[in-house]
Scaffold this motif. Structure first.
Motif, PDB file in Angstrom:
ATOM      1  N   TYR A 189       0.662  -4.645  10.516  1.00 17.58           N
ATOM      2  CA  TYR A 189      -0.579  -4.989   9.811  1.00 17.58           C
ATOM      3  C   TYR A 189      -1.204  -3.740   9.191  1.00 17.58           C
ATOM      4  O   TYR A 189      -1.569  -3.724   8.012  1.00 17.58           O
ATOM      5  CB  TYR A 189      -1.548  -5.646  10.801  1.00 17.58           C
ATOM      6  CG  TYR A 189      -2.892  -6.014  10.212  1.00 17.58           C
ATOM      7  CD1 TYR A 189      -3.063  -7.212   9.537  1.00 17.58           C
ATOM      8  CD2 TYR A 189      -3.982  -5.155  10.351  1.00 17.58           C
ATOM      9  CE1 TYR A 189      -4.295  -7.554   8.993  1.00 17.58           C
ATOM     10  CE2 TYR A 189      -5.222  -5.493   9.810  1.00 17.58           C
ATOM     11  CZ  TYR A 189      -5.372  -6.687   9.135  1.00 17.58           C
ATOM     12  OH  TYR A 189      -6.584  -7.022   8.595  1.00 17.58           O
ATOM     13  N   GLU A 190      -1.297  -2.684   9.980  1.00 18.12           N
ATOM     14  CA  GLU A 190      -1.888  -1.449   9.484  1.00 18.12           C
ATOM     15  C   GLU A 190      -1.033  -0.821   8.390  1.00 18.12           C
ATOM     16  O   GLU A 190      -1.538  -0.242   7.425  1.00 18.12           O
ATOM     17  CB  GLU A 190      -2.087  -0.455  10.640  1.00 18.12           C
ATOM     18  CG  GLU A 190      -3.198  -0.836  11.590  1.00 18.12           C
ATOM     19  CD  GLU A 190      -4.540  -0.921  10.872  1.00 18.12           C
ATOM     20  OE1 GLU A 190      -4.860  -0.013  10.080  1.00 18.12           O
ATOM     21  OE2 GLU A 190      -5.269  -1.910  11.082  1.00 18.12           O
ATOM     22  N   ALA A 191       0.298  -0.929   8.536  1.00 20.80           N
ATOM     23  CA  ALA A 191       1.193  -0.362   7.526  1.00 20.80           C
ATOM     24  C   ALA A 191       1.005  -1.048   6.182  1.00 20.80           C
ATOM     25  O   ALA A 191       0.968  -0.397   5.138  1.00 20.80           O
ATOM     26  CB  ALA A 191       2.645  -0.493   7.986  1.00 20.80           C
ATOM     27  N   VAL A 192       0.862  -2.377   6.215  1.00 16.05           N
ATOM     28  CA  VAL A 192       0.645  -3.104   4.967  1.00 16.05           C
ATOM     29  C   VAL A 192      -0.692  -2.710   4.357  1.00 16.05           C
ATOM     30  O   VAL A 192      -0.809  -2.514   3.143  1.00 16.05           O
ATOM     31  CB  VAL A 192       0.729  -4.627   5.211  1.00 16.05           C
ATOM     32  CG1 VAL A 192       0.298  -5.388   3.970  1.00 16.05           C
ATOM     33  CG2 VAL A 192       2.146  -5.016   5.607  1.00 16.05           C
ATOM     34  N   ARG A 193      -1.725  -2.566   5.202  1.00 17.39           N
ATOM     35  CA  ARG A 193      -3.040  -2.170   4.690  1.00 17.39           C
ATOM     36  C   ARG A 193      -2.969  -0.803   4.008  1.00 17.39           C
ATOM     37  O   ARG A 193      -3.472  -0.616   2.894  1.00 17.39           O
ATOM     38  CB  ARG A 193      -4.065  -2.131   5.830  1.00 17.39           C
ATOM     39  CG  ARG A 193      -5.465  -1.726   5.358  1.00 17.39           C
ATOM     40  CD  ARG A 193      -6.442  -1.661   6.524  1.00 17.39           C
ATOM     41  NE  ARG A 193      -6.107  -0.584   7.440  1.00 17.39           N
ATOM     42  CZ  ARG A 193      -6.402   0.709   7.242  1.00 17.39           C
ATOM     43  NH1 ARG A 193      -7.020   1.088   6.117  1.00 17.39           N
ATOM     44  NH2 ARG A 193      -6.085   1.614   8.135  1.00 17.39           N
ATOM     45  N   ARG A 194      -2.309   0.160   4.673  1.00 15.69           N
ATOM     46  CA  ARG A 194      -2.253   1.510   4.107  1.00 15.69           C
ATOM     47  C   ARG A 194      -1.423   1.534   2.814  1.00 15.69           C
ATOM     48  O   ARG A 194      -1.733   2.250   1.865  1.00 15.69           O
ATOM     49  CB  ARG A 194      -1.673   2.481   5.140  1.00 15.69           C
ATOM     50  CG  ARG A 194      -2.623   2.773   6.291  1.00 15.69           C
ATOM     51  CD  ARG A 194      -2.128   3.963   7.109  1.00 15.69           C
ATOM     52  NE  ARG A 194      -0.875   3.672   7.776  1.00 15.69           N
ATOM     53  CZ  ARG A 194      -0.790   3.162   9.010  1.00 15.69           C
ATOM     54  NH1 ARG A 194      -1.900   2.877   9.682  1.00 15.69           N
ATOM     55  NH2 ARG A 194       0.372   2.948   9.577  1.00 15.69           N
ATOM     56  N   THR A 195      -0.336   0.747   2.796  1.00 11.32           N
ATOM     57  CA  THR A 195       0.501   0.717   1.600  1.00 11.32           C
ATOM     58  C   THR A 195      -0.244   0.060   0.440  1.00 11.32           C
ATOM     59  O   THR A 195      -0.109   0.469  -0.717  1.00 11.32           O
ATOM     60  CB  THR A 195       1.814  -0.038   1.877  1.00 11.32           C
ATOM     61  OG1 THR A 195       2.455   0.564   3.000  1.00 11.32           O
ATOM     62  CG2 THR A 195       2.757   0.033   0.677  1.00 11.32           C
ATOM     63  N   ALA A 196      -1.040  -0.970   0.733  1.00  9.57           N
ATOM     64  CA  ALA A 196      -1.837  -1.610  -0.318  1.00  9.57           C
ATOM     65  C   ALA A 196      -2.816  -0.622  -0.938  1.00  9.57           C
ATOM     66  O   ALA A 196      -3.145  -0.719  -2.123  1.00  9.57           O
ATOM     67  CB  ALA A 196      -2.592  -2.806   0.254  1.00  9.57           C
ATOM     68  N   GLU A 197      -3.257   0.355  -0.125  1.00 12.30           N
ATOM     69  CA  GLU A 197      -4.176   1.358  -0.641  1.00 12.30           C
ATOM     70  C   GLU A 197      -3.447   2.450  -1.421  1.00 12.30           C
ATOM     71  O   GLU A 197      -3.909   2.895  -2.469  1.00 12.30           O
ATOM     72  CB  GLU A 197      -4.956   1.979   0.509  1.00 12.30           C
ATOM     73  CG  GLU A 197      -5.906   1.015   1.218  1.00 12.30           C
ATOM     74  CD  GLU A 197      -6.548   1.636   2.442  1.00 12.30           C
ATOM     75  OE1 GLU A 197      -6.137   2.762   2.814  1.00 12.30           O
ATOM     76  OE2 GLU A 197      -7.451   1.014   3.019  1.00 12.30           O
ATOM     77  N   ASP A 245       3.187  -8.077  -5.082  1.00 14.02           N
ATOM     78  CA  ASP A 245       3.048  -6.669  -4.734  1.00 14.02           C
ATOM     79  C   ASP A 245       2.090  -6.537  -3.546  1.00 14.02           C
ATOM     80  O   ASP A 245       1.460  -7.505  -3.098  1.00 14.02           O
ATOM     81  CB  ASP A 245       2.591  -5.833  -5.935  1.00 14.02           C
ATOM     82  CG  ASP A 245       1.237  -6.264  -6.483  1.00 14.02           C
ATOM     83  OD1 ASP A 245       0.419  -6.805  -5.721  1.00 14.02           O
ATOM     84  OD2 ASP A 245       0.998  -6.050  -7.690  1.00 14.02           O
ATOM     85  N   TYR A 246       1.976  -5.313  -3.014  1.00 13.33           N
ATOM     86  CA  TYR A 246       1.171  -5.104  -1.808  1.00 13.33           C
ATOM     87  C   TYR A 246      -0.304  -5.386  -2.061  1.00 13.33           C
ATOM     88  O   TYR A 246      -1.015  -5.873  -1.165  1.00 13.33           O
ATOM     89  CB  TYR A 246       1.367  -3.674  -1.290  1.00 13.33           C
ATOM     90  CG  TYR A 246       2.571  -3.544  -0.395  1.00 13.33           C
ATOM     91  CD1 TYR A 246       2.501  -3.827   0.963  1.00 13.33           C
ATOM     92  CD2 TYR A 246       3.797  -3.156  -0.924  1.00 13.33           C
ATOM     93  CE1 TYR A 246       3.611  -3.723   1.778  1.00 13.33           C
ATOM     94  CE2 TYR A 246       4.920  -3.056  -0.117  1.00 13.33           C
ATOM     95  CZ  TYR A 246       4.832  -3.336   1.236  1.00 13.33           C
ATOM     96  OH  TYR A 246       5.931  -3.251   2.047  1.00 13.33           O
ATOM     97  N   ALA A 247      -0.778  -5.079  -3.257  1.00 12.77           N
ATOM     98  CA  ALA A 247      -2.186  -5.362  -3.563  1.00 12.77           C
ATOM     99  C   ALA A 247      -2.459  -6.858  -3.475  1.00 12.77           C
ATOM    100  O   ALA A 247      -3.449  -7.296  -2.867  1.00 12.77           O
ATOM    101  CB  ALA A 247      -2.534  -4.829  -4.946  1.00 12.77           C
ATOM    102  N   ALA A 248      -1.565  -7.681  -4.080  1.00 10.04           N
ATOM    103  CA  ALA A 248      -1.757  -9.131  -4.048  1.00 10.04           C
ATOM    104  C   ALA A 248      -1.597  -9.674  -2.628  1.00 10.04           C
ATOM    105  O   ALA A 248      -2.361 -10.548  -2.197  1.00 10.04           O
ATOM    106  CB  ALA A 248      -0.763  -9.800  -4.994  1.00 10.04           C
TER     107      ALA A 248
END
Length: 515
Positions: free
Chosen positions: A445-453, A469-472
């Motif tokens: 969960y945290e990895a996806v959050r950081r990658t989206a940023e 994409d990660y933002a979406a």
């Protein structure tokens, strides 16, 4: 002598009716020699081998009563000879086309041969129908062919040991074995067979397959040695346990059956040629709270018990109600594990010429995924066969890399619950540069959050409706009411990530909705 086909034999035929004009039941023995072979001597040696083995003199015909088998006194095998111009040896694609030619079940022989003469090496390709052949038969036939060729080349008589080969008739399953498998599968429901990376596939069944070859890393190979001692288990059980865990970490289970082929030959009939193998449905429970040690211990017990009861084919326990599953798909298991404690790249000599076996697949796959593990001089080799209607090559390559790295870590993870294992590989970590997997279960969960940023345009989920994409993905995860997604797998990713946030109490990021 004509006889009706058994249920297992009929199942092979019925599979061919679903995918006609394919090589779904074709098996092969391929070897390459440095030098030139005599086509005439090779043909006579083939005749010697066919006369020796009753299975190779068996023909099949589809009649009014269904599939019928007939053992002939004599069967003439063709040897096609091809010149491979301007090539040191024949290429794999040409061999695959040779193997992929289907057999017509119209009373003709179920074995054929081809000789490819290159500028430096000759290659022999034997192709047999599964009705009369299995993997162990290949080793016996190759050994007999070498013996007969060398005798013919020397102008000598065949040895006295080259008499009528062993014949192993079909035997009925014992009551004890039937009872064991009923207990083993009691309460099992085949609801957890899918992987997250499965695709819907083309509704037109082809059983098209491909293969990915992988050599275990030194780290994984060393881990296998340590695990064998720690678990008091053979290499096959260690590799199989890691396979179960890898499947579970890709969405399968928690109650999971894997098909494991086992020979029905006894000690006295190891040299019998024919279709003498059953696929055994080995079951393991992979609940999130079970430790790696507990899973491996269960796999070890099931493995040895299953080998003591190989006389019951898995088809005996296929549910009658297939639900909405397609007719071609096995309703008991989709994943197979096969271990052979030898190197398929067997080296030998033929009339003084150096020779080596080659492994060439037939271009089809009956199962979603099959791990075929074999030995080399210093490590294990994986030939990973997969159904291209179900899995993409890139996903299989990634899954195998994760299997290797998971295996390398397992000696330190024996008391780790399955739910806390990570299946990330080095390639995965490179693809998500912002991810530094933590010790806690919220790392994904945290990895996806950081990658989206940090890399919002990086592709996170590929769907038939388009890429996400990660933002979406992050917008869907953090939305108060997540919009409906066109692809179930993308929706599953969102649901899983939202659940991780709730289960771990992860605090919303700045600007994130609190729902």
């Amino acid at each position: 002598m004509t006889s009706s086909a058994t249920r297992r034999e009929n199942d092979l035929w019925l599979l061919e009716t679903l995918v006609p004009k394919t090589a779904v039941n074709n098996l092969s023995v391929v070897f390459e020699v440095t030098g030139r072979l005599s086509a005439g001597i090779l043909h006579r040696a083939l005749d010697d081998v066919v006369r020796r083995h009753r299975a190779l003199r068996t023909v099949a015909r589809v009649g009014e009563r269904g599939l019928e088998l007939d053992v002939r006194e004599d069967v003439e095998i063709t040897l096609d000879v091809h010149r491979v111009e301007d090539e040191p040896a024949v290429g794999e694609e040409r061999l695959r086309r040779c193997i992929a030619q289907p057999f017509a079940l119209e009373g003709g022989p179920l074995l054929r041969a081809a000789l490819f003469s290159g500028t430096e090496r000759d290659t022999v390709c034997l192709v047999a129908h599964h009705l009369v052949f299995d993997a162990m038969s290949g080793g016996v036939v190759l050994q007999d062919l070498v013996t007969a060729y060398e005798a013919r080349a020397a102008g000598a008589s065949l040895p006295d040991t080259f008499a009528e080969g062993l014949w192993l008739p079909e035997r009925e399953p014992s009551a004890e074995s039937l009872e064991f498998w009923k207990r083993h599968l009691d309460g099992y429901r085949a609801d957890g067979l899918g992987l997250w990376c499965d695709k819907d596939g083309d509704p037109a069944v082809t059983l098209a397959g491909d293969v990915h070859h992988h050599v275990l890393s030194p780290e994984a190979d060393a881990a296998v040695t340590r695990l064998r001692r720690a678990l008091r288990a053979p290499k096959a059980v260690v590799l199989l346990s890691a396979y179960y865990l890898t499947l579970a970490l890709h969405g399968a289970g928690p109650d999971l059956v894997v098909g494991v082929p086992a020979s029905t030959r006894d000690t006295a009939s190891q040299q019998a040629v024919g279709y003498h193998v059953n696929m055994l449905p080995l079951r393991s429970r992979l609940g999130a709270d079970r430790t790696v040690r507990e899973v491996a211990t269960e796999v070890r017990a099931a493995f040895f018990e299953a080998l003591a009861h190989p006389d019951v084919p898995a088809e005996t326990f296929l549910p009658q109600d297939r639900g909405d599953r397609p007719a071609w798909r096995n309703t008991l298991f989709r994943h197979v594990f096969n271990y052979v404690p030898t190197d398929f790249r067997n080296t030998f000599t033929l009339a003084g010429l150096p020779a080596v076996q080659r492994l060439v697949e037939n271009g089809t796959s009956k199962y979603d995924l099959e791990f075929f593990a074999s030995e080399s001089a210093d490590t294990a080799l994986l030939s990973v066969l997969f159904n291209t209607q179900v899995l993409d090559a890139a996903d299989v390559t990634a899954l195998v890399a994760r299997y290797d790295e998971l295996l390398a870590r397992l000696p330190e993870e024996l008391d780790t619950p399955v739910g806390r294992l990570s299946c990330w590989s080095g390639a995965d970590r490179s693809a998500v540069p912002a991810a530094e997997p933590a010790d806690g279960p919220d790392s994904l969960y945290e990895a996806v959050r950081r990658t989206a940023e940090s890399a919002p345009e990086r592709i996170a989920v590929r769907t038939r409706a388009g890429d996400l994409d990660y933002a979406a993905l992050w917008r869907h995860v953090t939305a108060e009411q997540a919009p409906a997604l066109d692809d179930e797998r993308a929706a599953g990713a969102v649901t899983a990530l939202r659940a991780l946030r709730q289960d771990t109490g992860a605090a919303p990021a700045e600007g994130e909705a609190s729902g």
